[in-house]
Design an enzyme around this catalytic site. Structure first.
Site, PDB file in Angstrom:
ATOM      1  N   CYS A  79       0.838  -1.200   0.000  1.00  0.00           N
ATOM      2  CA  CYS A  79       0.000   0.000   0.000  1.00  0.00           C
ATOM      3  C   CYS A  79       0.878   1.258   0.000  1.00  0.00           C
ATOM      4  O   CYS A  79       1.473   1.583  -1.013  1.00  0.00           O
ATOM      5  CB  CYS A  79      -0.974  -0.025   1.180  1.00  0.00           C
ATOM      6  SG  CYS A  79      -2.348   1.145   0.996  1.00  0.00           S
ATOM      7  N   HIS A 178      -2.969  -5.149   1.570  1.00  0.00           N
ATOM      8  CA  HIS A 178      -2.346  -5.409   2.874  1.00  0.00           C
ATOM      9  C   HIS A 178      -2.378  -6.911   3.202  1.00  0.00           C
ATOM     10  O   HIS A 178      -3.262  -7.359   3.929  1.00  0.00           O
ATOM     11  CB  HIS A 178      -3.109  -4.663   3.976  1.00  0.00           C
ATOM     12  CG  HIS A 178      -3.016  -3.183   3.917  1.00  0.00           C
ATOM     13  ND1 HIS A 178      -2.139  -2.462   4.687  1.00  0.00           N
ATOM     14  CD2 HIS A 178      -3.705  -2.272   3.184  1.00  0.00           C
ATOM     15  CE1 HIS A 178      -2.280  -1.171   4.434  1.00  0.00           C
ATOM     16  NE2 HIS A 178      -3.223  -1.031   3.524  1.00  0.00           N
ATOM     17  N   GLU A 180      -0.612  -8.483   5.281  1.00  0.00           N
ATOM     18  CA  GLU A 180      -0.331  -8.681   6.710  1.00  0.00           C
ATOM     19  C   GLU A 180      -1.598  -8.693   7.563  1.00  0.00           C
ATOM     20  O   GLU A 180      -1.555  -9.089   8.731  1.00  0.00           O
ATOM     21  CB  GLU A 180       0.631  -7.589   7.205  1.00  0.00           C
ATOM     22  CG  GLU A 180       0.049  -6.208   7.371  1.00  0.00           C
ATOM     23  CD  GLU A 180      -0.115  -5.433   6.072  1.00  0.00           C
ATOM     24  OE1 GLU A 180      -0.563  -4.269   6.138  1.00  0.00           O
ATOM     25  OE2 GLU A 180       0.191  -5.980   4.980  1.00  0.00           O
TER      26      GLU A 180
END
Length: 202
Positions: A79, A178, A180
């Protein structure tokens, strides 16, 4: 076990550190040039690209980051981190700088504001299994890439179908989303393997 830093100036640092450790790497927060020298690779996390750039300037990290990437250090940006690794930005603030390294033009906040955040399945080249369930939060997209850039993933369906959302150029990679935040560590495994191969080559 490679040591992979997470640029810990702003953004979702802890989530990336946990994902890297799940992918078999040792994670290290990086806020200073001396910490940058201790890592085999670096993650530039999601967050706010203008704040990240200004803080990197304030912490005297911008030039050391550029030099390490130019010297071949692997890096992955998610991002805002994708924006930081782009050679060119559209819709950036006046004077906004990047670390650069990937021959691409990225449009900041291209998918819309915070209220326009969404999730979508994205097939990713080089990563086995089902399409990656990606989380997009004030996400950029890639408007154009140079010949050396491999497109790893594009948005599917809807008005933004075909937009580039994952890329790789040599030892550098970036996603508009994202990984994660998902509990799916394939992107981090892919990057950790890239770092391992780089350390063997150097």
């Amino acid at each position: 076990m490679p040591t992979i830093g997470v640029l810990a100036l702003q953004g979702d640092v802890r989530e990336h550190a946990r994902a890297l450790e799940a992918a078999g790497a040792r994670a290290l927060d990086v806020r200073r040039p001396e910490e940058l020298e201790r890592v085999d690779g670096l993650v530039l996390p999601g967050g706010e690209s203008t704040a990240m750039w200004r803080l990197a300037r304030a912490f005297d990290l911008l030039e050391p980051l550029r030099k390490r990437i130019e010297a071949g250090m692997p890096a992955y940006g998610s991002c805002a981190g994708m924006i930081m690794l782009a050679d060119r930005i559209r819709d950036g603030v006046a004077g906004q700088e990047t670390v650069g390294g990937i021959d691409m033009t990225v449009r900041r906040n291209a998918f819309g504001r915070q209220v326009d955040s969404f999730e979508a399945d994205v097939p990713l080249t080089g990563m086995d299994g089902a399409p990656f369930h990606a989380v997009f939060i004030r996400a950029p997209w890639v408007e154009s890439v140079g010949d050396a850039v491999e497109v790893l993933g594009r948005a599917e369906g809807g008005p933004n179908a075909g937009r580039i959302v994952a890329v790789r150029q040599g030892r550098l990679m970036a996603t508009a989303f994202h990984p994660e935040l998902t509990g799916d560590f394939r992107v981090h495994h892919y990057f950790a393997d890239l770092v391992r191969r780089a350390t063997e080559e150097d």
